[in-house]
Scaffold this active site. Structure first.
Site, PDB file in Angstrom:
ATOM      1  N   ARG A 170      -3.939  18.312 -20.969  1.00 37.01           N
ATOM      2  CA  ARG A 170      -2.571  18.835 -21.018  1.00 37.01           C
ATOM      3  C   ARG A 170      -2.582  20.221 -21.663  1.00 37.01           C
ATOM      4  O   ARG A 170      -3.501  20.547 -22.433  1.00 37.01           O
ATOM      5  CB  ARG A 170      -1.666  17.886 -21.818  1.00 37.01           C
ATOM      6  CG  ARG A 170      -1.605  16.471 -21.239  1.00 37.01           C
ATOM      7  CD  ARG A 170      -0.836  15.532 -22.144  1.00 37.01           C
ATOM      8  NE  ARG A 170      -0.780  14.173 -21.596  1.00 37.01           N
ATOM      9  CZ  ARG A 170      -1.706  13.234 -21.782  1.00 37.01           C
ATOM     10  NH1 ARG A 170      -2.770  13.516 -22.536  1.00 37.01           N
ATOM     11  NH2 ARG A 170      -1.580  12.038 -21.243  1.00 37.01           N
TER      12      ARG A 170
ATOM     13  N   LYS B  46      -1.601  13.294 -26.882  1.00 41.11           N
ATOM     14  CA  LYS B  46      -0.210  12.881 -26.722  1.00 41.11           C
ATOM     15  C   LYS B  46       0.037  11.482 -27.266  1.00 41.11           C
ATOM     16  O   LYS B  46       1.029  11.238 -27.942  1.00 41.11           O
ATOM     17  CB  LYS B  46       0.165  12.931 -25.235  1.00 41.11           C
ATOM     18  CG  LYS B  46       1.594  12.497 -24.938  1.00 41.11           C
ATOM     19  CD  LYS B  46       1.881  12.560 -23.456  1.00 41.11           C
ATOM     20  CE  LYS B  46       3.303  12.087 -23.158  1.00 41.11           C
ATOM     21  NZ  LYS B  46       3.609  12.114 -21.712  1.00 41.11           N
TER      22      LYS B  46
ATOM     23  N   HIS C 175       1.167  22.161 -16.660  1.00 41.95           N
ATOM     24  CA  HIS C 175       0.941  20.709 -16.653  1.00 41.95           C
ATOM     25  C   HIS C 175       0.646  20.202 -15.248  1.00 41.95           C
ATOM     26  O   HIS C 175      -0.032  19.179 -15.059  1.00 41.95           O
ATOM     27  CB  HIS C 175       2.170  19.996 -17.226  1.00 41.95           C
ATOM     28  CG  HIS C 175       1.904  18.599 -17.675  1.00 41.95           C
ATOM     29  ND1 HIS C 175       1.760  17.556 -16.789  1.00 41.95           N
ATOM     30  CD2 HIS C 175       1.741  18.066 -18.913  1.00 41.95           C
ATOM     31  CE1 HIS C 175       1.528  16.432 -17.465  1.00 41.95           C
ATOM     32  NE2 HIS C 175       1.510  16.715 -18.753  1.00 41.95           N
TER      33      HIS C 175
ATOM     34  N   ARG D 274      -2.952  19.260 -13.652  1.00 39.65           N
ATOM     35  CA  ARG D 274      -3.481  17.898 -13.707  1.00 39.65           C
ATOM     36  C   ARG D 274      -3.137  17.132 -12.424  1.00 39.65           C
ATOM     37  O   ARG D 274      -3.924  16.299 -11.957  1.00 39.65           O
ATOM     38  CB  ARG D 274      -2.907  17.166 -14.925  1.00 39.65           C
ATOM     39  CG  ARG D 274      -3.456  17.644 -16.233  1.00 39.65           C
ATOM     40  CD  ARG D 274      -2.551  17.300 -17.414  1.00 39.65           C
ATOM     41  NE  ARG D 274      -2.182  15.907 -17.507  1.00 39.65           N
ATOM     42  CZ  ARG D 274      -2.931  14.952 -18.069  1.00 39.65           C
ATOM     43  NH1 ARG D 274      -4.125  15.266 -18.550  1.00 39.65           N
ATOM     44  NH2 ARG D 274      -2.506  13.704 -18.139  1.00 39.65           N
TER      45      ARG D 274
ATOM     46  N   HIS E  61      -4.708   8.942 -19.482  1.00 35.82           N
ATOM     47  CA  HIS E  61      -3.495   8.142 -19.370  1.00 35.82           C
ATOM     48  C   HIS E  61      -3.731   6.784 -20.009  1.00 35.82           C
ATOM     49  O   HIS E  61      -4.792   6.183 -19.821  1.00 35.82           O
ATOM     50  CB  HIS E  61      -3.100   7.941 -17.905  1.00 35.82           C
ATOM     51  CG  HIS E  61      -2.443   9.136 -17.307  1.00 35.82           C
ATOM     52  ND1 HIS E  61      -2.346   9.346 -15.946  1.00 35.82           N
ATOM     53  CD2 HIS E  61      -1.856  10.217 -17.885  1.00 35.82           C
ATOM     54  CE1 HIS E  61      -1.716  10.490 -15.709  1.00 35.82           C
ATOM     55  NE2 HIS E  61      -1.411  11.035 -16.869  1.00 35.82           N
TER      56      HIS E  61
ATOM     57  N   TYR F 250      -7.718  -5.645 -21.903  1.00 35.72           N
ATOM     58  CA  TYR F 250      -8.972  -5.996 -21.246  1.00 35.72           C
ATOM     59  C   TYR F 250      -9.740  -4.768 -20.748  1.00 35.72           C
ATOM     60  O   TYR F 250     -10.826  -4.890 -20.209  1.00 35.72           O
ATOM     61  CB  TYR F 250      -8.688  -6.923 -20.055  1.00 35.72           C
ATOM     62  CG  TYR F 250      -8.396  -8.339 -20.476  1.00 35.72           C
ATOM     63  CD1 TYR F 250      -9.427  -9.242 -20.745  1.00 35.72           C
ATOM     64  CD2 TYR F 250      -7.085  -8.776 -20.628  1.00 35.72           C
ATOM     65  CE1 TYR F 250      -9.153 -10.540 -21.149  1.00 35.72           C
ATOM     66  CE2 TYR F 250      -6.803 -10.076 -21.028  1.00 35.72           C
ATOM     67  CZ  TYR F 250      -7.844 -10.946 -21.280  1.00 35.72           C
ATOM     68  OH  TYR F 250      -7.567 -12.233 -21.677  1.00 35.72           O
TER      69      TYR F 250
END
Length: 412
Positions: A247, A274, A336, A339, A362, A372
């Site tokens: 970012r 973030k 941005h 990305r 993310h 998991y």
């Protein structure tokens, strides 16, 4: 023992002070004490259910507290005594709770909530949160006891912001108000959150995606970037963000101390990210070339991309955006959005979506999946980053689409 004859209002009004304190009994422990100076005070004598000792409690002054009101308080106190509760202790507890609520202003509770909140987010984000509270809520509600704040009062505070068309600001404030009120409930200050549903009182902001271009448009963008009249450090910043997929705020804060040249890794600390979660970026040969170019410019500084006015600080987060606008991409692409180009290109090539999401740092919103799926896919991300950097390099050379066929998915 003779039964006490209840007092009358006339008897109380006509009672005159004497040289000594006199007491007029109404029965069942209720008395009116009259001092020589003329003050009249209601007292209740009773046996403390906890200590079994005789004691008394002041109920209030006459005529502020009438005879009928004094009798009502006596009845309430007797009911507590029957429940083995000391009326005096119960009143002290109640007064303490009231005092605590009066002292628990919206601002003080917000400060306590913020001290916890900021440990889970980046400094820039925490600064943005407190700035919004200080600007929009604290001036009118800061000194208000949080127990007095209603949904209607909060909505009235936010309506002028909505009227200006700042719907996104209203949305964020509703989220932050709800978190503060929930904190107050969880810490025992409030019994419930009166503002839980206030967002329904406002218009919803229209979803607006970050402006971006397609991978097919990347050659034109890179051609424009190479010819643009911008500073070399700014050009490197845009290229760095493009190759690392980070970012804008993460790119400008990159420090030389975070670069592991030996293992070709960039270790981004949690406070920069973030989601306040540390991230590791595998560095491709093209990314290393950017670093080599920057060495004589900023290697002696803390940050890769130092600010112009104060080189001890990092460049502004809007530096890349401003340059992209000047290059003629206003409304078409934002920093941005770089990305998004990477995400589109990688998904079109058939890379594992989970690995792509890991490249973009993310965090899976599904808590079960996240539990998991704790790996950051570092080894699997290396070939993905390598493919992406090669794609950028080929695009920069302006090669036709069929010349990129050799850059298919590789499983290293």
């Amino acid at each position: 023992m003779a039964k006490v004859k209840p007092l009358t209002n006339t008897q109380i009004k006509q009672a005159k002070p004497q040289e000594k304190v006199i007491k007029l009994a109404d029965g069942d422990g209720l008395q009116l004490r009259i001092r020589p100076n003329g003050t009249k005070t209601w007292l209740l004598d009773y046996i403390n259910p906890e200590t079994k000792k005789r004691t008394s409690i002041s109920l209030g002054s006459y005529p502020e507290l009438s005879l009928s009101e004094a009798r009502e308080l006596r009845a309430q106190a007797r009911k507590l005594i029957q429940q083995k509760i000391d009326p005096k202790r119960a009143r002290e507890t109640q007064n303490n709770e009231k005092q605590q609520k009066l002292q628990s202003t919206f601002e003080l509770v917000a400060i306590k909530w913020f001290e916890v909140k900021k440990t889970t987010i980046t400094k820039d984000y925490s600064d943005d949160i407190w700035r919004s509270l200080k600007l929009h809520l604290l001036p009118s509600l800061g000194k208000e006891p949080i127990d007095f704040i209603t949904a209607q009062k909060m909505i009235e505070t936010l309506k002028p912001i909505e009227a200006k068309g700042n719907l996104e600001t209203v949305k964020r404030l509703c989220q932050r108000i709800n978190e503060i009120m929930t904190y107050a409930v969880n810490t025992g200050i409030l019994n419930h959150n009166p503002t839980a549903g206030i967002k329904a009182a406002f218009l919803k902001p229209k979803t607006k995606n970050m402006a971006s271009i397609t991978p097919d448009d990347l050659p034109n963008f890179l051609k424009t970037l190479n010819r643009a009249s911008i500073k070399q450090v700014t050009r490197c910043l845009i290229e760095w963000q493009l190759h690392t997929m980070v970012r804008p705020g993460e790119a400008v804060k990159a420090r030389w101390s975070e670069i592991d040249f030996e293992n070709k890794l960039w270790h981004i600390p949690s406070e920069t990210m973030k989601k306040n979660r540390a991230h590791i970026v595998p560095l491709t040969e093209q990314a290393i070339e950017i670093l080599e170019f920057l060495k004589p410019i900023s290697r002696h500084r803390e940050f890769l991309f130092p600010a112009d006015r104060d080189p001890k600080k990092h460049a502004n987060e809007q530096t890349a955006n401003a340059a992209i606008k000047r290059m003629g991409f206003k409304g078409l692409l934002v920093a941005h959005g770089l990305r998004s180009i990477a995400s589109t290109a990688l998904n079109e090539q058939g890379f594992d979506p989970d690995v792509i999401e890991a490249c973009l740092a993310h965090v899976d919103k599904n808590e079960v999946r996240r539990a998991y799926n704790r790996t950051d896919y570092l080894d699997r991300r290396r070939p993905v980053m390598k493919w992406w950097s090669k794609f950028i390099e080929q695009s920069e050379k302006g090669l036709p689409e069929n010349s990129l066929e050799g850059l298919k998915v590789v499983n290293e």
